[in-house]
Design an enzyme around this catalytic site. Structure first.
Site: not given
Ligand code: HPA
Length: 269
Positions: A28, A59, A81, A83-84, A111, A209-210, A233, A244
């Site tokens: 990302s 993307h 991903h 989750y998709e 990310a 998540m990847s 973050n 996001h």
């Molecule tokens: N958690 C999961 N995936 C993420 C996060 C997070 O805090 N930040 C960016 N991708």
């Protein structure tokens, strides 16, 4: 599977892709690195046989082949991903393709949220190891011994020699590079504060998540791996709320630094 790979290979080779040294997965907000590939051949995922359609906004969804830092690379601008709704096998299919193109190494980026209390948004983190907390595994099912072993050893998933090179480059550039363990969740929800406390207790420094499935398949295929995360973050419970937009803002802020770290490390590998 082999037949599918062969069809995919035939298509992308017809488009001009030749053997590669490195596969690159750009997470990302980090896809811009592929814009620096010289004499690029770009192939939209939508056109490639057996590639799924990527659904994540932000993307580009294409393969970019060419030279970067003097190495022959195939970059994914945007990844698939779990989750998709894709299976783990689908998520990791491009890594199989990279291995079939002769790649000996994979550079994987993402990310993620910082769990380690000494991390700050905008930090880059060298991944030292991972925790598969997705509840699934891309190697479940019949194993093709021609590709890799039934029970791959994950003791050295992130190649030590590559980590040391990246650290030396960071030091030379006076870039503060964190190090830590990446814990992969399925998403698409961000974690709860309780899940983040749990993640910290079990040894995670960052959550995302990847990456975890792709690295499992890279190890299975015998590839060396370098993993670099952008802490976008602080994880849930460590800051007021998550969204996001912040992820996008942070990757924008640090992408120049990220790009030079990856390019210079790649040149030295
Ligand atoms: N958690 C999961 N995936 C993420 C996060 C997070 O805090 N930040 C960016 N991708």
């Amino acid at each position: 599977m082999t037949e599918q790979i062969n069809q995919t290979l035939e298509f992308i080779k017809n488009a001009g892709v030749k053997d590669i040294d490195f596969g690159l997965i750009l997470g990302s907000g980090l896809g811009e690195l592929a814009d620096e590939i010289t004499e690029p051949i770009k192939i939209s995922y939508n056109d490639i046989p057996h590639f799924p359609v990527s659904t994540v906004v932000g993307h580009a969804g294409q393969l970019v082949y060419g030279e970067l830092s003097g190495k022959k690379v195939l970059a994914m601008q945007g990844r698939f991903h779990y989750y998709e709704g894709h299976s783990m096998q689908t998520v990791t299919y491009p890594v199989r393709v990279m291995a079939a193109l002769g790649a000996h190494s994979l550079i994987v980026t993402n990310a993620c949220g910082g769990v380690n209390e000494s991390f700050a948004p905008g930090d880059l983190m060298l991944i030292t190891d991972q925790i598969n907390f997705t509840g699934d595994n891309p190697l479940i099912g019949a194993n093709d011994e021609k590709i890799g072993p039934r029970f791959p050893d994950m003791s050295n998933a992130y190649t030590l020699e590559y980590r040391e090179t990246a650290k030396k480059i960071a030091e030379k550039r006076q870039l503060h590079l964190q190090e830590g363990v990446y814990m992969g969740f399925s998403g698409p929800t961000y974690e709860t504060p309780a899940e983040i406390r749990f993640a910290r207790i079990v040894g995670a420094d960052a959550v995302g998540m990847s990456t975890v499935p792709e690295v499992i398949v890279a190890v299975h295929s015998g590839l060396k791996v370098l993993g670099i995360s952008c802490i976008t973050n602080l994880a849930a419970g460590m800051q007021a709320s998550l969204n996001h937009e912040e992820v996008v803002e942070t990757t924008n802020r640090v992408k120049a630094e990220f790009k030079s770290l990856v390019k210079e490390t790649l040149a030295a590998l």
